[in-house]
Design a protein around this motif. Sequence first.
Motif, PDB file in Angstrom:
ATOM      1  N   ALA A  23       0.812  -1.217   0.000  1.00 60.04           N
ATOM      2  CA  ALA A  23       0.000   0.000   0.000  1.00 60.04           C
ATOM      3  C   ALA A  23       0.849   1.272   0.000  1.00 60.04           C
ATOM      4  CB  ALA A  23      -0.921   0.006   1.212  1.00 60.04           C
ATOM      5  N   LYS A  24       2.175   1.136  -0.015  1.00 61.31           N
ATOM      6  CA  LYS A  24       3.043   2.312   0.007  1.00 61.31           C
ATOM      7  C   LYS A  24       2.886   3.109  -1.287  1.00 61.31           C
ATOM      8  CE  LYS A  24       6.591   0.533   3.046  1.00 61.31           C
ATOM      9  NZ  LYS A  24       7.995   0.149   3.163  1.00 61.31           N
ATOM     10  N   MET A  25       2.931   4.429  -1.145  1.00 59.81           N
ATOM     11  CA  MET A  25       2.838   5.311  -2.302  1.00 59.81           C
ATOM     12  C   MET A  25       4.232   5.695  -2.761  1.00 59.81           C
ATOM     13  SD  MET A  25      -0.377   7.850  -1.367  1.00 59.81           S
ATOM     14  CE  MET A  25       0.728   9.170  -1.190  1.00 59.81           C
ATOM     15  N   ASN A  26       4.425   5.672  -4.046  1.00 64.66           N
ATOM     16  CA  ASN A  26       5.667   6.146  -4.633  1.00 64.66           C
ATOM     17  C   ASN A  26       5.352   7.447  -5.378  1.00 64.66           C
ATOM     18  OD1 ASN A  26       7.317   3.952  -3.844  1.00 64.66           O
ATOM     19  ND2 ASN A  26       6.350   2.717  -5.426  1.00 64.66           N
ATOM     20  N   ILE A  27       5.849   8.550  -4.836  1.00 63.01           N
ATOM     21  CA  ILE A  27       5.567   9.868  -5.413  1.00 63.01           C
ATOM     22  C   ILE A  27       6.839  10.401  -6.044  1.00 63.01           C
ATOM     23  CG2 ILE A  27       4.910  12.257  -4.892  1.00 63.01           C
ATOM     24  CD1 ILE A  27       3.266  11.150  -2.554  1.00 63.01           C
ATOM     25  N   ASN A  28       6.736  10.826  -7.298  1.00 58.24           N
ATOM     26  CA  ASN A  28       7.841  11.516  -7.946  1.00 58.24           C
ATOM     27  C   ASN A  28       7.855  12.916  -7.348  1.00 58.24           C
ATOM     28  OD1 ASN A  28       9.324  13.237  -9.682  1.00 58.24           O
ATOM     29  ND2 ASN A  28       9.107  11.751 -11.343  1.00 58.24           N
ATOM     30  N   GLN A  29       8.737  13.118  -6.373  1.00 58.96           N
ATOM     31  CA  GLN A  29       8.709  14.346  -5.590  1.00 58.96           C
ATOM     32  C   GLN A  29       8.985  15.586  -6.438  1.00 58.96           C
ATOM     33  OE1 GLN A  29      10.660  13.913  -1.901  1.00 58.96           O
ATOM     34  NE2 GLN A  29      10.103  15.922  -1.180  1.00 58.96           N
ATOM     35  N   LEU A  36       2.698  21.548  -7.722  1.00 56.60           N
ATOM     36  CA  LEU A  36       2.239  22.409  -6.631  1.00 56.60           C
ATOM     37  C   LEU A  36       2.617  23.867  -6.890  1.00 56.60           C
ATOM     38  CD1 LEU A  36       3.160  20.133  -3.610  1.00 56.60           C
ATOM     39  CD2 LEU A  36       0.859  20.651  -4.439  1.00 56.60           C
ATOM     40  N   ARG A  37       3.849  24.094  -7.351  1.00 61.21           N
ATOM     41  CA  ARG A  37       4.278  25.468  -7.665  1.00 61.21           C
ATOM     42  C   ARG A  37       3.473  26.032  -8.832  1.00 61.21           C
ATOM     43  NH1 ARG A  37       9.293  23.231  -6.282  1.00 61.21           N
ATOM     44  NH2 ARG A  37       9.737  22.715  -8.441  1.00 61.21           N
ATOM     45  N   ILE A  44       2.151  22.389   1.136  1.00 62.59           N
ATOM     46  CA  ILE A  44       2.199  20.930   1.013  1.00 62.59           C
ATOM     47  C   ILE A  44       3.621  20.450   0.744  1.00 62.59           C
ATOM     48  CG2 ILE A  44       1.382  18.958  -0.338  1.00 62.59           C
ATOM     49  CD1 ILE A  44      -1.225  20.483  -0.740  1.00 62.59           C
ATOM     50  N   GLU A  45       4.399  21.215   0.011  1.00 66.58           N
ATOM     51  CA  GLU A  45       5.764  20.790  -0.332  1.00 66.58           C
ATOM     52  C   GLU A  45       6.625  20.518   0.909  1.00 66.58           C
ATOM     53  OE1 GLU A  45       9.311  21.999  -3.431  1.00 66.58           O
ATOM     54  OE2 GLU A  45       7.512  23.215  -3.355  1.00 66.58           O
ATOM     55  N   PRO A  46       6.594  21.369   1.950  1.00 64.96           N
ATOM     56  CA  PRO A  46       7.366  21.041   3.161  1.00 64.96           C
ATOM     57  C   PRO A  46       6.898  19.738   3.817  1.00 64.96           C
ATOM     58  CG  PRO A  46       6.750  23.357   3.182  1.00 64.96           C
ATOM     59  CD  PRO A  46       6.015  22.723   2.041  1.00 64.96           C
ATOM     60  N   MET A  47       5.595  19.456   3.769  1.00 63.21           N
ATOM     61  CA  MET A  47       5.106  18.196   4.329  1.00 63.21           C
ATOM     62  C   MET A  47       5.623  17.010   3.520  1.00 63.21           C
ATOM     63  SD  MET A  47       1.205  18.859   5.588  1.00 63.21           S
ATOM     64  CE  MET A  47       0.594  19.599   4.090  1.00 63.21           C
ATOM     65  N   MET A  48       5.675  17.156   2.210  1.00 58.32           N
ATOM     66  CA  MET A  48       6.215  16.090   1.361  1.00 58.32           C
ATOM     67  C   MET A  48       7.676  15.835   1.691  1.00 58.32           C
ATOM     68  SD  MET A  48       4.487  16.888  -2.351  1.00 58.32           S
ATOM     69  CE  MET A  48       5.943  16.290  -3.133  1.00 58.32           C
ATOM     70  N   ARG A  50       9.115  16.230   4.581  1.00 51.00           N
ATOM     71  CA  ARG A  50       9.172  15.497   5.850  1.00 51.00           C
ATOM     72  C   ARG A  50       8.785  14.036   5.653  1.00 51.00           C
ATOM     73  NH1 ARG A  50       6.947  20.407   8.244  1.00 51.00           N
ATOM     74  NH2 ARG A  50       4.915  19.521   7.894  1.00 51.00           N
ATOM     75  N   LEU A  51       7.786  13.763   4.823  1.00 55.10           N
ATOM     76  CA  LEU A  51       7.364  12.394   4.575  1.00 55.10           C
ATOM     77  C   LEU A  51       8.430  11.600   3.847  1.00 55.10           C
ATOM     78  CD1 LEU A  51       3.632  12.828   3.556  1.00 55.10           C
ATOM     79  CD2 LEU A  51       4.526  11.795   5.640  1.00 55.10           C
ATOM     80  N   ASN A  52       9.224  12.278   3.056  1.00 51.46           N
ATOM     81  CA  ASN A  52      10.307  11.614   2.343  1.00 51.46           C
ATOM     82  C   ASN A  52      11.370  11.112   3.314  1.00 51.46           C
ATOM     83  OD1 ASN A  52      11.605  10.679   0.056  1.00 51.46           O
ATOM     84  ND2 ASN A  52      12.748  12.562  -0.228  1.00 51.46           N
ATOM     85  N   ILE A  53      11.521  11.782   4.447  1.00 51.82           N
ATOM     86  CA  ILE A  53      12.522  11.419   5.449  1.00 51.82           C
ATOM     87  C   ILE A  53      11.967  10.367   6.406  1.00 51.82           C
ATOM     88  CG2 ILE A  53      13.881  12.305   7.391  1.00 51.82           C
ATOM     89  CD1 ILE A  53      13.893  15.019   5.905  1.00 51.82           C
ATOM     90  N   ILE A  54      10.694  10.494   6.772  1.00 49.41           N
ATOM     91  CA  ILE A  54      10.087   9.633   7.783  1.00 49.41           C
ATOM     92  C   ILE A  54       9.307   8.512   7.087  1.00 49.41           C
ATOM     93  CG2 ILE A  54       8.428   9.541   9.696  1.00 49.41           C
ATOM     94  CD1 ILE A  54       8.923  12.586  10.017  1.00 49.41           C
ATOM     95  N   GLU A  55       9.623   7.282   7.423  1.00 51.88           N
ATOM     96  CA  GLU A  55       8.875   6.154   6.875  1.00 51.88           C
ATOM     97  C   GLU A  55       7.599   5.978   7.688  1.00 51.88           C
ATOM     98  OE1 GLU A  55       9.224   1.364   6.388  1.00 51.88           O
ATOM     99  OE2 GLU A  55      11.039   2.576   6.254  1.00 51.88           O
ATOM    100  N   ILE A  56       6.476   5.918   7.010  1.00 52.37           N
ATOM    101  CA  ILE A  56       5.198   5.754   7.682  1.00 52.37           C
ATOM    102  C   ILE A  56       5.014   4.281   8.034  1.00 52.37           C
ATOM    103  CG2 ILE A  56       2.697   5.985   7.442  1.00 52.37           C
ATOM    104  CD1 ILE A  56       3.229   8.218   5.417  1.00 52.37           C
TER     105      ILE A  56
END
Length: 57
Positions: A23-29, A36-37, A44-48, A50-56
């Motif tokens: 179920a993991k999402m792979n997002i082309n950041q 977004l820009r 939203i970009e700062p949240m992305m 943080r999510l890139n660093i932290i594994e859910i």
Amino acid sequence: MKLSLLLAEIKCDVPLSCPMDEAKMNINQERAAAMLRHHQIKGIEPMMNRLNIIEIS
């Protein structure tokens, strides 16, 4: 109960039909940040990042 509260409620007791590993999402950041820009969506970009660093888990 207000309809907005009912619509925003997160159901936690719903059974999953697939393992969490699948179920993991792979997002082309880079692509997501460019979109977004382009649409001037801020915050939203700062949240992305943080999510890139932290594994859910």
